[in-house]
Design an enzyme around this catalytic site. Structure first.
Site, short mmCIF file in Angstrom:
data_model
loop_
_atom_site.label_atom_id
_atom_site.label_comp_id
_atom_site.label_asym_id
_atom_site.label_seq_id
_atom_site.Cartn_x
_atom_site.Cartn_y
_atom_site.Cartn_z
N CYS A 64 -1.61 8.91 3.68
CA CYS A 64 -2.37 7.81 2.91
C CYS A 64 -2.57 8.60 2.16
CB CYS A 64 -1.51 6.49 2.18
SG CYS A 64 -2.41 5.82 2.97
N GLU B 7 1.25 -1.11 0.09
CA GLU B 7 0.15 -0.12 0.15
C GLU B 7 0.89 1.60 -0.41
OE1 GLU B 7 -2.24 2.15 2.96
OE2 GLU B 7 -3.91 1.50 2.25
#
Length: 476
Positions: free
Chosen positions: A281, A247
């Site tokens: 993120c 990720e």
């Protein structure tokens, strides 16, 4: 009073590293304690211990044991919740509210994966007369987990919980910036997880983490962090064809249509910029405003961001905490200064204490027209957002998809059909309607394009740590 010292957890034993690191409160510069700094030798020991636990114990085959351990770990984490929150706020710099959100989101993840350990099953059928086929998932082996500093508790659990549920054992590298938080997590792991099943070390350098990726005795890698490091991990793992769960970076577009409810939109956009000081993120780093609402939205955002109170995370008056260190704060400040050459600076932001040593920096907002500009294309990883105008749905989608990232997006509209219509055209792993940063343990998340490979959360998460074996039995 002796400052705390955190050690590494290897094969159920406490282990020092090759050096001692110092933990610092990034909002004040105050020394909080020390931690054992691991490296290649510690990583080697972590891998070997995980290998033995996988090969020589019943962990990989006993789903009831795994479920019980994960439930116990959730209870132990809950029992020390307040201690974790306070330490996370001091060492990581985030506000107490943000630290509480992280820890409180971690506990149900463990319980979900405990349940998944019990309910993850294969399937069987008599495919043709006399031939019985059984498809069985089985754990890959030793999972290498590499954790970033921005949310070390929840992001470590998000990787290692499904790995444990699948029956893998774990060798895990934790970030040096949160050495004491890591140590507290290790204490909880030592109380609840059998020796060797999780082996965790803190590292400031870059010797142990690469070994986790390349070593022949690790079987799968789970990494959360930057796209650049993710690409390096992918290249390093390629010679062994090692499975990866990555990720990576994000550049979340928050698309606001003319019919959006600004009273609902503005607080969420501000949170998107300031949560974890933008070190996130899924940070709402791009605000796309339809022209009919742009002037009102711009004015309200400027006012709201100017009123953000930046300070130590443990101060209840702070609405945004510190960046992880002074170097990161200065980096973000330079980015905003450089962007003034091509962007209209709506909110300058800037260092709270220009002559200080802390990581306190105010949020910034830049109005940008050119989607190829650095402020739009690059993940800043700080409290900086761009403000971009669009004309219609096609223009909004074109702009939203104009970066290499595809982790998440948000669509704001009171129209019934438009959000789904737009969401289907956006290249992102998660798209919210009239909301942001809402995830569910039962539902997968992950990125498109350069935002990653594989999925975390949901049933797909456990599959990242499994092989599938087909058994065929012929009768007669």
């Amino acid at each position: 009073m002796t400052p705390p010292h955190a050690r590494n957890l290897i094969d159920g034993q406490w282990r020092d590293g090759h050096a001692i690191g110092t933990s610092v409160d990034p909002a004040t510069g105050e020394t909080l304690g020390t931690y054992a700094d691991g490296g290649a030798v510690t990583a080697r020991a972590a891998i070997d211990a995980a290998r033995r636990a996988f090969d020589e114990t019943d962990w990989s085959r006993d789903r009831h044991l795994r479920a019980g351990v994960l439930f116990a770990l959730a209870d132990a984490l809950a029992a020390r919740r307040d201690e974790l929150v306070h330490l996370l706020s001091r060492e990581n710099g985030k506000t107490l509210a943000n630290a509480g959100m992280e820890v409180d989101g971690t506990i149900p993840k463990l319980r979900y994966n405990a349940a998944l350990a019990l309910t993850d099953l294969g399937r069987a059928a008599e495919v043709v007369p006399g031939s019985y086929s059984t498809v069985l998932p089985q754990p890959l082996g030793v999972a290498a987990v590499i954790v970033p500093w921005n949310s070390p508790i929840i992001l470590s659990v998000r990787s290692f919980a499904p790995a444990l549920a699948a029956g893998c054992t774990v060798a895990m590298k934790m970030p040096a910036q949160t050495g004491l938080v890591n140590g507290l997590l290790y204490e909880i792991l030592a109380e609840t997880v059998p020796a060797g099943v999780i082996n965790a070390f803190t590292e400031s350098g870059n010797e142990g983490a690469p070994l986790l990726v390349t070593d022949e005795h690790t079987d799968v890698v789970s990494y959360t962090g930057s796209t650049a490091v993710g690409a390096a991990i992918m290249a390093a793992a390629a010679p062994r064809l090692k499975p990866l769960s990555l990720e990576l970076g994000g550049k979340t577009p928050m698309i606001v249509f003319d019919d959006a409810d600004l009273d609902a939109v503005v607080p969420v956009l501000v949170a998107g910029i300031t949560t974890f000081a933008g070190q996130f993120c899924m940070a709402g780093s791009r605000i796309l405003a339809q022209r009919g609402i742009a002037d009102r939205l711009r004015d309200r955002l400027v006012q709201a961001l100017t009123e953000v109170r930046v300070g130590p995370g443990t101060d209840p008056a702070s609405t945004m905490g510190s960046m992880i260190d002074r170097a990161q704060a200065e980096r973000v400040d330079r980015i905003v200064e450089e962007a003034s050459a091509y962007a209209k600076v709506l909110v300058r932001g800037g260092l709270v204490n220009p002559d200080g040593l802390d990581g306190l920096v105010r949020p910034a907002l830049l109005e940008v027209e050119d989607v190829s500009s650095a402020a739009v294309q690059d993940e800043i990883f700080g409290p900086v957002a761009t403000f971009e105008l669009f004309d219609d749905e096609d223009d909004a989608v074109r702009r939203a998809n104009a970066t290499r990232y595809g982790l998440a997006a948000s669509v704001w509209s009171r129209d019934v059909d438009r959000p789904l219509r737009v969401a289907r055209r956006i290249d992102a792993g998660t798209v919210w309607t009239n909301d942001w940063a809402v995830t569910f343990d039962q539902m997968e998340e992950g990125g498109f394009k350069h935002s990653g490979l594989g999925r975390l959360n949901g049933h797909r998460a456990i599959e990242e740590f499994q092989e599938v074996k087909h058994l065929v039995h012929r009768i007669g």
